[in-house]
Write a protein that holds these residues in place. Structure first.
Motif, mmCIF file in Angstrom:
data_model
loop_
_atom_site.group_PDB
_atom_site.id
_atom_site.type_symbol
_atom_site.label_atom_id
_atom_site.label_comp_id
_atom_site.label_asym_id
_atom_site.label_seq_id
_atom_site.Cartn_x
_atom_site.Cartn_y
_atom_site.Cartn_z
ATOM 1 N N SER A 12 0.837 -1.195 0.000
ATOM 2 C CA SER A 12 0.000 0.000 0.000
ATOM 3 C C SER A 12 0.876 1.250 0.000
ATOM 4 C CB SER A 12 -0.905 0.002 1.229
ATOM 5 O OG SER A 12 -0.120 0.187 2.408
ATOM 6 N N LEU A 13 0.232 2.395 -0.189
ATOM 7 C CA LEU A 13 0.960 3.660 -0.165
ATOM 8 C C LEU A 13 1.679 3.828 1.167
ATOM 9 C CD1 LEU A 13 1.625 6.449 -1.408
ATOM 10 C CD2 LEU A 13 -0.507 7.292 -0.406
ATOM 11 N N ASP A 14 0.993 3.571 2.284
ATOM 12 C CA ASP A 14 1.617 3.754 3.593
ATOM 13 C C ASP A 14 2.748 2.766 3.830
ATOM 14 O OD1 ASP A 14 -0.018 5.853 4.101
ATOM 15 O OD2 ASP A 14 -1.238 4.875 5.636
ATOM 16 N N ARG A 16 4.731 1.603 1.503
ATOM 17 C CA ARG A 16 5.871 2.101 0.735
ATOM 18 C C ARG A 16 6.496 3.318 1.411
ATOM 19 N NH1 ARG A 16 4.712 4.281 -3.966
ATOM 20 N NH2 ARG A 16 2.445 4.229 -3.864
ATOM 21 N N GLU A 107 2.028 11.645 -10.003
ATOM 22 C CA GLU A 107 2.874 11.276 -8.877
ATOM 23 C C GLU A 107 2.702 12.307 -7.773
ATOM 24 O OE1 GLU A 107 7.083 11.506 -9.634
ATOM 25 O OE2 GLU A 107 6.920 13.405 -10.697
ATOM 26 N N HIS A 108 3.072 11.921 -6.572
ATOM 27 C CA HIS A 108 3.162 12.870 -5.467
ATOM 28 C C HIS A 108 4.544 13.522 -5.520
ATOM 29 C CE1 HIS A 108 -0.504 11.505 -3.476
ATOM 30 N NE2 HIS A 108 -0.080 10.258 -3.571
ATOM 31 N N SER A 142 0.645 10.714 2.684
ATOM 32 C CA SER A 142 -0.282 9.700 3.163
ATOM 33 C C SER A 142 -1.678 10.278 3.355
ATOM 34 C CB SER A 142 0.226 9.115 4.482
ATOM 35 O OG SER A 142 -0.702 8.220 5.036
ATOM 36 N N ASP A 147 -2.834 6.534 -4.327
ATOM 37 C CA ASP A 147 -1.743 5.562 -4.406
ATOM 38 C C ASP A 147 -0.976 5.784 -5.700
ATOM 39 O OD1 ASP A 147 -0.014 3.528 -4.001
ATOM 40 O OD2 ASP A 147 -1.531 1.990 -3.641
ATOM 41 N N VAL A 150 5.951 8.334 -5.763
ATOM 42 C CA VAL A 150 6.307 9.416 -4.843
ATOM 43 C C VAL A 150 7.702 9.933 -5.174
ATOM 44 C CG1 VAL A 150 6.856 9.965 -2.436
ATOM 45 C CG2 VAL A 150 4.848 8.552 -2.972
#
Length: 349
Positions: A12-14, A16, A107-108, A142, A147, A150
């Motif tokens: 998940s995003l968190d 990663r 992307e973030h 986050s 998702d 980054v």
């Protein structure tokens, strides 16, 4: 019979990000007390930035207006957090910025910056700020929740070797370079008949920049960004504020002769540089379908002539040499030369 099938799932995003649950400000043992900064702190941040400029950014000027959106004193679509460290007398000695860019759908992108009063350097403050900024960037990403890939980035002037070592120790890697290139403006910049002929053949003319064209210019700029600069688009609110700082006497827009459409532009402002008033080209782009028709050359020629008339003896522009190498080749043909180089360090996930 037991299955030998291997199963796995994407992180998940968190997972990663490895988001810190609790994030403390840098410790008081560093000699400073820490708190978030706001609109009332603009003047102090500006004064600290000016004290740091000879060490950190001798080639580029940051106006007070550039700091206002970072501190909530002007509207912006981006997310900014500014942390300040004060000494026992209440004097601002260090600032750390964490930005999460708006307008980036692929992307973030979080950008980190810190500047510390020169007498307070070498005490461990820089590393403590990097650790806090990295953690806070992960928390903001986050909280956004999408998702996406980054990129957490920090831009540093190449000669600041200690800052570069700190970033490397914190897990950042060199990602790309950004060069500031300048050109001397001659006292009698002459128009080129060859450039004008190509412009006439393209059935395009140049007009002075008018802020009323801001949204049309932003649209062309963002299309150029999407194709050439990794899709980092500028929101309407922020472009309007920056466009308001441009000097109409030095800025030009290329429009088609029939059914006028914006197909290119060069927007510049005047800053106080190392050697007095200098022009800085902030926005420069040509619509994709109108390139290689002499439009960019015509815009640059008009800009140089306007600088000459105004008595401005130098103009410069910033080029991301990885994301936009062709622009560096083009401005080099116009006799621009590098004055300073920044290195972007990044953690990419």
């Amino acid at each position: 019979m037991e299955s030998n099938r291997v199963t796995a799932r994407a992180g998940s995003l968190d997972q990663r990000l490895r988001v810190p649950v609790n994030l403390e400000f840098p410790g008081s043992h560093l000699g400073l007390s820490w708190a978030y900064l706001g609109a009332d702190d603009v003047n102090e941040v500006y004064e600290l930035d000016m004290r740091c400029r000879p060490n950190d950014r001798p080639s580029l000027v940051r106006r007070k207006e550039d700091l206002e959106p970072l501190l909530g004193a002007a509207l912006t679509a981006h997310t900014y957090e500014m942390l300040g460290g004060r000494d026992s007398h209440g004097e601002l000695r260090a600032v750390a910025k964490v930005a999460l860019l708006a307008g980036v759908d692929s992307e973030h992108v979080s950008q980190l910056e810190a500047f510390i009063d020169p007498p307070w350097r070498g005490r461990g403050i820089g590393r403590a700020l990097i650790d806090w900024q990295d953690g806070r960037a992960r928390q903001l990403i986050s909280a956004d929740g999408r998702d996406l890939p980054v990129s957490i980035e920090s831009r540093v002037v190449s000669h600041l070797t200690e800052r570069r070592r700190l970033l490397a120790a914190a897990g950042f890697s060199p990602n790309r370079t950004i060069e500031y290139l300048v050109r001397t403006v001659e006292r009698n910049e002459e128009p080129s008949s060859a450039i004008q002929t190509k412009l006439d053949e393209a059935r395009v003319g140049l007009i002075p920049f008018d802020p009323s064209l801001g949204e049309e210019i932003r649209t062309v700029f963002n299309r150029s960004q999407s194709h050439r600069l990794g899709g980092r688009l500028i929101p309407s609110l922020d472009f309007a504020r920056e466009a308001g700082q441009m000097d109409p006497a030095l800025s030009f827009v290329a429009v088609t002769n029939e059914d006028p459409l914006v197909v290119g532009f060069l927007l510049a402002r005047v800053d106080e540089g190392e050697f007095g008033a200098e022009s800085r080209i902030v926005f420069l782009a040509t619509e994709r379908g109108w390139r290689n028709r002499g439009i960019a050359d015509a815009l640059m020629s008009a800009h140089l002539q306007a600088c000459s008339v105004a008595g401005i003896r130098a103009t410069g522009t910033t080029v991301d040499t990885k994301l936009n190498e062709s622009s560096k080749s083009w401005v080099t043909r116009w006799d621009f030369f590098p004055r300073s180089t920044d290195i972007v360090y990044a953690i990419e996930m």
